[in-house]
Design a protein around this motif. Sequence first.
Motif, PDB file in Angstrom:
ATOM      1  N   VAL A  13       3.188  10.617  -8.596  1.00  0.00           N
ATOM      2  CA  VAL A  13       2.878   9.775  -7.441  1.00  0.00           C
ATOM      3  C   VAL A  13       2.365   8.412  -7.901  1.00  0.00           C
ATOM      4  CG1 VAL A  13       1.231   9.474  -5.540  1.00  0.00           C
ATOM      5  CG2 VAL A  13       2.486  11.621  -5.786  1.00  0.00           C
ATOM      6  N   VAL A  14       1.499   8.407  -8.912  1.00  0.00           N
ATOM      7  CA  VAL A  14       0.961   7.154  -9.436  1.00  0.00           C
ATOM      8  C   VAL A  14       2.081   6.310 -10.029  1.00  0.00           C
ATOM      9  CG1 VAL A  14      -0.547   6.160 -11.197  1.00  0.00           C
ATOM     10  CG2 VAL A  14      -1.349   8.078  -9.806  1.00  0.00           C
ATOM     11  N   GLY A  55      -0.845  -9.107   6.897  1.00  0.00           N
ATOM     12  CA  GLY A  55       0.483  -8.535   6.733  1.00  0.00           C
ATOM     13  C   GLY A  55       0.591  -7.811   5.410  1.00  0.00           C
ATOM     14  N   VAL A  56       0.884  -6.512   5.456  1.00  0.00           N
ATOM     15  CA  VAL A  56       0.980  -5.693   4.246  1.00  0.00           C
ATOM     16  C   VAL A  56       2.178  -4.753   4.379  1.00  0.00           C
ATOM     17  CG1 VAL A  56      -0.178  -3.960   2.811  1.00  0.00           C
ATOM     18  CG2 VAL A  56      -1.535  -5.746   3.912  1.00  0.00           C
ATOM     19  N   GLU A  57       2.909  -4.546   3.288  1.00  0.00           N
ATOM     20  CA  GLU A  57       3.972  -3.550   3.275  1.00  0.00           C
ATOM     21  C   GLU A  57       3.348  -2.187   2.980  1.00  0.00           C
ATOM     22  OE1 GLU A  57       6.819  -4.735   0.390  1.00  0.00           O
ATOM     23  OE2 GLU A  57       7.532  -6.465   1.543  1.00  0.00           O
ATOM     24  N   ILE A  58       3.696  -1.180   3.786  1.00  0.00           N
ATOM     25  CA  ILE A  58       3.116   0.155   3.618  1.00  0.00           C
ATOM     26  C   ILE A  58       4.222   1.191   3.476  1.00  0.00           C
ATOM     27  CG2 ILE A  58       1.585   1.897   4.600  1.00  0.00           C
ATOM     28  CD1 ILE A  58       0.123  -0.244   6.102  1.00  0.00           C
ATOM     29  N   ALA A  59       4.110   2.028   2.456  1.00  0.00           N
ATOM     30  CA  ALA A  59       5.090   3.086   2.215  1.00  0.00           C
ATOM     31  C   ALA A  59       4.387   4.432   2.138  1.00  0.00           C
ATOM     32  CB  ALA A  59       5.853   2.825   0.913  1.00  0.00           C
ATOM     33  N   VAL A  60       5.099   5.475   2.515  1.00  0.00           N
ATOM     34  CA  VAL A  60       4.599   6.845   2.417  1.00  0.00           C
ATOM     35  C   VAL A  60       5.424   7.589   1.379  1.00  0.00           C
ATOM     36  CG1 VAL A  60       4.337   9.041   3.629  1.00  0.00           C
ATOM     37  CG2 VAL A  60       3.760   6.899   4.795  1.00  0.00           C
ATOM     38  N   SER A  61       4.755   8.202   0.428  1.00  0.00           N
ATOM     39  CA  SER A  61       5.462   8.938  -0.614  1.00  0.00           C
ATOM     40  C   SER A  61       6.191  10.136  -0.030  1.00  0.00           C
ATOM     41  CB  SER A  61       4.471   9.415  -1.685  1.00  0.00           C
ATOM     42  OG  SER A  61       5.139  10.212  -2.646  1.00  0.00           O
ATOM     43  N   SER A  62       7.409  10.361  -0.469  1.00  0.00           N
ATOM     44  CA  SER A  62       8.146  11.551  -0.077  1.00  0.00           C
ATOM     45  C   SER A  62       8.160  12.580  -1.212  1.00  0.00           C
ATOM     46  CB  SER A  62       9.578  11.190   0.321  1.00  0.00           C
ATOM     47  OG  SER A  62      10.235  10.540  -0.744  1.00  0.00           O
ATOM     48  N   ARG A  63       7.291  12.391  -2.187  1.00  0.00           N
ATOM     49  CA  ARG A  63       7.185  13.348  -3.289  1.00  0.00           C
ATOM     50  C   ARG A  63       6.563  14.650  -2.794  1.00  0.00           C
ATOM     51  NH1 ARG A  63       9.111  11.576  -8.549  1.00  0.00           N
ATOM     52  NH2 ARG A  63       9.448   9.353  -8.264  1.00  0.00           N
ATOM     53  N   ASN A  64       7.170  15.744  -3.160  1.00  0.00           N
ATOM     54  CA  ASN A  64       6.618  17.055  -2.852  1.00  0.00           C
ATOM     55  C   ASN A  64       5.673  17.440  -3.983  1.00  0.00           C
ATOM     56  OD1 ASN A  64       6.041  19.737  -2.398  1.00  0.00           O
ATOM     57  ND2 ASN A  64       8.141  20.344  -1.986  1.00  0.00           N
ATOM     58  N   THR A  65       4.368  17.341  -3.754  1.00  0.00           N
ATOM     59  CA  THR A  65       3.395  17.659  -4.795  1.00  0.00           C
ATOM     60  C   THR A  65       2.721  19.003  -4.554  1.00  0.00           C
ATOM     61  OG1 THR A  65       1.705  16.334  -3.640  1.00  0.00           O
ATOM     62  CG2 THR A  65       2.970  15.250  -5.374  1.00  0.00           C
ATOM     63  N   ILE A  89       0.850  -1.184   0.000  1.00  0.00           N
ATOM     64  CA  ILE A  89       0.000   0.000   0.000  1.00  0.00           C
ATOM     65  C   ILE A  89       0.891   1.240   0.000  1.00  0.00           C
ATOM     66  CG2 ILE A  89      -1.771   1.313   1.251  1.00  0.00           C
ATOM     67  CD1 ILE A  89      -2.714  -1.316   2.479  1.00  0.00           C
ATOM     68  N   HIS A  90       0.503   2.231  -0.780  1.00  0.00           N
ATOM     69  CA  HIS A  90       1.259   3.472  -0.919  1.00  0.00           C
ATOM     70  C   HIS A  90       0.373   4.634  -0.484  1.00  0.00           C
ATOM     71  CE1 HIS A  90       5.066   4.848  -2.681  1.00  0.00           C
ATOM     72  NE2 HIS A  90       4.438   5.927  -3.114  1.00  0.00           N
ATOM     73  N   PHE A  91       0.866   5.524   0.382  1.00  0.00           N
ATOM     74  CA  PHE A  91       0.123   6.699   0.838  1.00  0.00           C
ATOM     75  C   PHE A  91       0.705   7.958   0.202  1.00  0.00           C
ATOM     76  CE2 PHE A  91      -1.684   4.047   4.092  1.00  0.00           C
ATOM     77  CZ  PHE A  91      -2.804   4.729   4.567  1.00  0.00           C
ATOM     78  N   ALA A  92      -0.172   8.894  -0.200  1.00  0.00           N
ATOM     79  CA  ALA A  92       0.269  10.174  -0.754  1.00  0.00           C
ATOM     80  C   ALA A  92      -0.847  11.201  -0.575  1.00  0.00           C
ATOM     81  CB  ALA A  92       0.625  10.041  -2.232  1.00  0.00           C
ATOM     82  N   VAL A  93      -0.505  12.467  -0.765  1.00  0.00           N
ATOM     83  CA  VAL A  93      -1.510  13.531  -0.671  1.00  0.00           C
ATOM     84  C   VAL A  93      -2.307  13.641  -1.959  1.00  0.00           C
ATOM     85  CG1 VAL A  93      -1.903  16.008  -0.372  1.00  0.00           C
ATOM     86  CG2 VAL A  93      -0.182  14.849   1.020  1.00  0.00           C
ATOM     87  N   ASP A  94      -1.616  13.682  -3.087  1.00  0.00           N
ATOM     88  CA  ASP A  94      -2.263  13.966  -4.377  1.00  0.00           C
ATOM     89  C   ASP A  94      -2.121  12.809  -5.357  1.00  0.00           C
ATOM     90  OD1 ASP A  94      -2.985  16.864  -4.008  1.00  0.00           O
ATOM     91  OD2 ASP A  94      -0.818  16.999  -3.667  1.00  0.00           O
ATOM     92  N   PRO A  95      -3.193  12.465  -6.073  1.00  0.00           N
ATOM     93  CA  PRO A  95      -3.116  11.406  -7.090  1.00  0.00           C
ATOM     94  C   PRO A  95      -2.623  11.959  -8.425  1.00  0.00           C
ATOM     95  CG  PRO A  95      -5.381  12.140  -6.889  1.00  0.00           C
ATOM     96  CD  PRO A  95      -4.591  12.933  -5.876  1.00  0.00           C
TER      97      PRO A  95
END
Length: 311
Positions: free
Chosen positions: A81-82, A290-300, A71-77
């Motif tokens: 980011v996609v 069990g799921v791998e989760i990442a947070v985007s560090s992209r500045n959008t 799973i990937h988390f981000a502010v903007d689609p």
Amino acid sequence: MTAETPSDATTEQTTEQTTEQTTEQTTGDLTTPTLAQVLEVFEELWPESLAQSWDATGLVAGRPERAVERIHFAVDPVHEVVEEAVGAGAQLLVTHHPLLLRGVNSVAATGFKGDVIHTLVEGGCALLTAHTNADSAVGGVSDVIADVLGLEDVVPLAPAEGGLSEEGLGRVGRLPQSMTLAEFGSRVFGAMPSVAGGVRVAGDRDGIVSRVAVCGGAGDGLFDEVRASGADVYVTADLRHHPASEFREAARLTGGRPYLVEVSHFGSEWLWLPAAAEALDHLLTDRGFGVEIAVSSRNTDPWDFVLTPGT
């Protein structure tokens, strides 16, 4: 769950950072959930019933029966980011902002929204939006801002109708120790991700502040609630000229308070992502998934640079 604050790093550096953030592994007796099972857990944390009537939250694309390992988390689609999420092998992208907030007649790849949809579908990645429901929920966007700023005795600015007493838009609380507006502005600046617009402050820099109201994203619709809360200062984003000017003029009748601190819309909401990812990871683990989760560090944040006097 760890995440790095967005910066102006190169694409290659940012991708490497995001890859490093994926720390949770499917081990032991944990099983891989389906998208439908992830959605059930997600609903417990950020119920769609808390969303505003005008909002567009929930599942945008994806098959409920498909397995979700990443799973990937981000502010903007947005496109970058996609591409980042698909490139990392995610089966689900969770964004705070909706892709299809307003109605569309086509998702052909000739337009940027259609291109995003096609990239997601072709990459086997679902899209889920948590917008105003994530603003109102316990542990939501404004709760995280209040926590980052060290506020105590926090309550909603605008309690949710029919919800829990802790649910609603915005938050107001008090600082453990009073400080000047200039000192508080510096605290806000240090807490926010680095963006071109920085932080803007309106008010007496030597004025003492103790009670603080916050609202992630655009918050000038809560001015009446801020005044009623007795806040000394209000932290929010996207303050338009006329509402901000009228707010300041009205504040002249109350000794200049509440003061205003304007932050980046993107920056104020990015703070929620690591906390949200951690909360989802814990609840999924509690359910045996069990799921791998990442947070985007992209500045959008949409702005790239700013010019000020003397620069």
